[in-house]
Design a protein around this motif. Structure first.
Motif, short mmCIF file in Angstrom:
data_model
loop_
_atom_site.label_atom_id
_atom_site.label_comp_id
_atom_site.label_asym_id
_atom_site.label_seq_id
_atom_site.Cartn_x
_atom_site.Cartn_y
_atom_site.Cartn_z
N GLY A 114 0.83 -1.20 0.00
CA GLY A 114 0.00 0.00 0.00
C GLY A 114 0.86 1.25 0.00
N LEU A 115 0.59 2.15 -0.92
CA LEU A 115 1.33 3.41 -1.03
C LEU A 115 0.36 4.57 -1.03
CD1 LEU A 115 3.16 1.89 -3.91
CD2 LEU A 115 4.53 3.13 -2.32
N GLU A 116 0.76 5.66 -0.41
CA GLU A 116 0.04 6.92 -0.52
C GLU A 116 1.08 7.98 -0.82
OE1 GLU A 116 -2.58 9.96 2.18
OE2 GLU A 116 -3.02 7.81 2.35
N LEU A 117 0.97 8.56 -2.02
CA LEU A 117 1.97 9.51 -2.49
C LEU A 117 1.33 10.86 -2.77
CD1 LEU A 117 3.57 7.15 -5.15
CD2 LEU A 117 4.45 7.59 -2.87
N LEU A 118 1.98 11.92 -2.33
CA LEU A 118 1.57 13.26 -2.76
C LEU A 118 2.12 13.44 -4.16
CD1 LEU A 118 2.39 15.39 0.41
CD2 LEU A 118 0.14 14.76 -0.44
N VAL A 119 1.31 14.00 -5.06
CA VAL A 119 1.77 14.22 -6.43
C VAL A 119 2.01 15.71 -6.65
CG1 VAL A 119 0.80 12.12 -7.41
CG2 VAL A 119 -0.61 14.17 -7.29
N ALA A 120 2.98 16.00 -7.52
CA ALA A 120 3.33 17.39 -7.82
C ALA A 120 2.16 18.08 -8.50
CB ALA A 120 4.57 17.41 -8.70
N GLY A 121 1.82 19.28 -8.03
CA GLY A 121 0.69 20.02 -8.60
C GLY A 121 -0.62 19.36 -8.22
N LEU A 122 -1.66 19.69 -8.92
CA LEU A 122 -2.97 19.04 -8.74
C LEU A 122 -3.42 18.51 -10.10
CD1 LEU A 122 -4.83 21.45 -6.29
CD2 LEU A 122 -3.99 19.15 -5.82
N PRO A 123 -2.83 17.40 -10.55
CA PRO A 123 -3.17 16.88 -11.88
C PRO A 123 -4.63 16.42 -11.93
CG PRO A 123 -1.87 15.28 -10.68
CD PRO A 123 -1.90 16.52 -9.84
N GLN A 124 -5.22 16.55 -13.11
CA GLN A 124 -6.59 16.08 -13.33
C GLN A 124 -6.65 14.56 -13.47
OE1 GLN A 124 -9.42 18.06 -13.25
NE2 GLN A 124 -7.84 19.36 -12.34
N GLU A 125 -5.50 13.97 -13.81
CA GLU A 125 -5.42 12.51 -13.95
C GLU A 125 -3.97 12.09 -13.88
OE1 GLU A 125 -7.22 12.14 -17.81
OE2 GLU A 125 -5.28 12.21 -18.81
N VAL A 126 -3.78 10.82 -13.55
CA VAL A 126 -2.45 10.21 -13.50
C VAL A 126 -2.57 8.84 -14.17
CG1 VAL A 126 -0.66 9.24 -11.98
CG2 VAL A 126 -1.76 11.40 -11.38
N VAL A 127 -1.55 8.46 -14.90
CA VAL A 127 -1.49 7.11 -15.45
C VAL A 127 -0.52 6.32 -14.58
CG1 VAL A 127 -0.83 5.68 -17.43
CG2 VAL A 127 -1.99 7.87 -17.79
N VAL A 128 -0.97 5.16 -14.12
CA VAL A 128 -0.13 4.27 -13.31
C VAL A 128 0.08 2.99 -14.11
CG1 VAL A 128 0.05 2.95 -11.16
CG2 VAL A 128 -1.05 5.20 -11.16
N ARG A 129 1.34 2.65 -14.31
CA ARG A 129 1.69 1.39 -14.98
C ARG A 129 2.21 0.43 -13.91
NH1 ARG A 129 3.09 5.48 -18.11
NH2 ARG A 129 2.19 5.60 -20.18
N VAL A 130 1.65 -0.77 -13.91
CA VAL A 130 2.01 -1.81 -12.95
C VAL A 130 2.60 -2.96 -13.75
CG1 VAL A 130 1.13 -3.39 -11.18
CG2 VAL A 130 0.05 -1.14 -11.49
N GLY A 131 3.73 -3.47 -13.31
CA GLY A 131 4.32 -4.60 -14.03
C GLY A 131 5.37 -5.32 -13.22
N THR A 132 5.66 -6.54 -13.63
CA THR A 132 6.68 -7.33 -12.96
C THR A 132 8.05 -6.85 -13.42
OG1 THR A 132 5.21 -9.24 -12.87
CG2 THR A 132 7.57 -9.66 -12.59
N ALA A 133 8.88 -6.42 -12.48
CA ALA A 133 10.25 -6.01 -12.79
C ALA A 133 11.19 -7.21 -12.68
CB ALA A 133 10.71 -4.91 -11.85
N TRP A 134 10.88 -8.15 -11.77
CA TRP A 134 11.74 -9.31 -11.55
C TRP A 134 10.91 -10.42 -10.93
CZ3 TRP A 134 13.59 -11.87 -7.12
CH2 TRP A 134 14.67 -12.73 -7.33
N ASN A 135 11.12 -11.64 -11.41
CA ASN A 135 10.41 -12.80 -10.82
C ASN A 135 11.35 -13.97 -10.60
OD1 ASN A 135 10.82 -13.85 -13.34
ND2 ASN A 135 8.67 -14.23 -13.81
N GLY A 136 12.63 -13.68 -10.42
CA GLY A 136 13.60 -14.73 -10.15
C GLY A 136 14.00 -15.52 -11.38
N GLY A 137 13.69 -15.01 -12.55
CA GLY A 137 14.06 -15.71 -13.78
C GLY A 137 13.06 -16.76 -14.23
N ALA A 138 11.91 -16.80 -13.59
CA ALA A 138 10.88 -17.77 -13.98
C ALA A 138 10.26 -17.37 -15.32
CB ALA A 138 9.79 -17.86 -12.92
N SER A 139 9.82 -18.36 -16.07
CA SER A 139 9.10 -18.06 -17.30
C SER A 139 7.63 -17.85 -16.95
CB SER A 139 9.26 -19.18 -18.33
OG SER A 139 8.68 -20.38 -17.84
N ASP A 140 7.01 -16.90 -17.62
CA ASP A 140 5.60 -16.57 -17.36
C ASP A 140 4.93 -16.47 -18.71
OD1 ASP A 140 3.13 -15.46 -16.71
OD2 ASP A 140 3.97 -14.07 -15.24
N ARG A 141 4.12 -17.46 -19.04
CA ARG A 141 3.47 -17.51 -20.35
C ARG A 141 2.28 -16.58 -20.48
NH1 ARG A 141 3.77 -23.94 -21.87
NH2 ARG A 141 5.90 -24.19 -21.19
#
Length: 161
Positions: A114-141
């Motif tokens: 869980g994260l709560e971040l203050l964002v610079a300015g007061l943007p009308q919207e934010v795009v958040v990209r979520v992804g796996t950066a590392w999984n120990g070298g496992a293959s994921d089909r």
């Protein structure tokens, strides 16, 4: 490749296989075979009053256990100031945060992030990209359930991924 480098590589591979690190197994040709997993990130994001709130849990649908998984959260707007991040998370750039989710057993859940971040300015919207950066070298089909892009309008509503 030099003889010394080959010997070191062969020795390292032998230690890796003997200790069982990374849940690798020996293939038909004697080489290490990467474990297979299906990592999935699910949660919700909201933006209101200049605060971006992200809550996510990572799941491993298997079939192999994973020692750890790192999720990358990339934001279209930089956090304001120096954000206070939860245990296991660190900044990886001006707009990126990496979080370790802990060991994941096959068909098991990682810790909730869980994260709560203050964002610079007061943007009308934010795009958040979520992804796996590392999984120990496992293959994921099935990469569709661990790569998300969420448009989050500044309504305070939760947007699920």
């Amino acid at each position: 490749m030099s003889v010394m480098r080959r010997a070191l590589s062969a020795g390292a591979a032998a230690v890796f296989l003997m200790t069982g690190s990374g849940a690798a197994s020996a293939g038909a040709d004697g080489g290490a075979v990467a474990p297979e997993s299906d990592v999935a990130h699910h949660g919700h994001v909201s933006l209101g009053d200049g605060r971006l709130r992200i809550s996510l849990t990572t799941r491993n649908h298997g079939p192999s256990d994973l020692e750890d998984v790192t999720v990358r959260l990339s934001l279209s707007v930089a956090p304001a100031g120096v954000p206070l991040l939860p245990r296991g998370c660190l900044r990886a750039g001006e707009r990126d945060v990496l979080c370790a989710t802990g060991p994941l057993r096959a068909d098991g859940l990682g810790r909730k992030v869980g994260l709560e971040l203050l964002v610079a300015g007061l943007p009308q919207e934010v795009v958040v990209r979520v992804g796996t950066a590392w999984n120990g070298g496992a293959s994921d089909r099935d990469r569709h359930n661990d790569e998300h892009e969420v448009l989050v309008p500044a309504t305070g509503d939760r947007y699920v991924f």
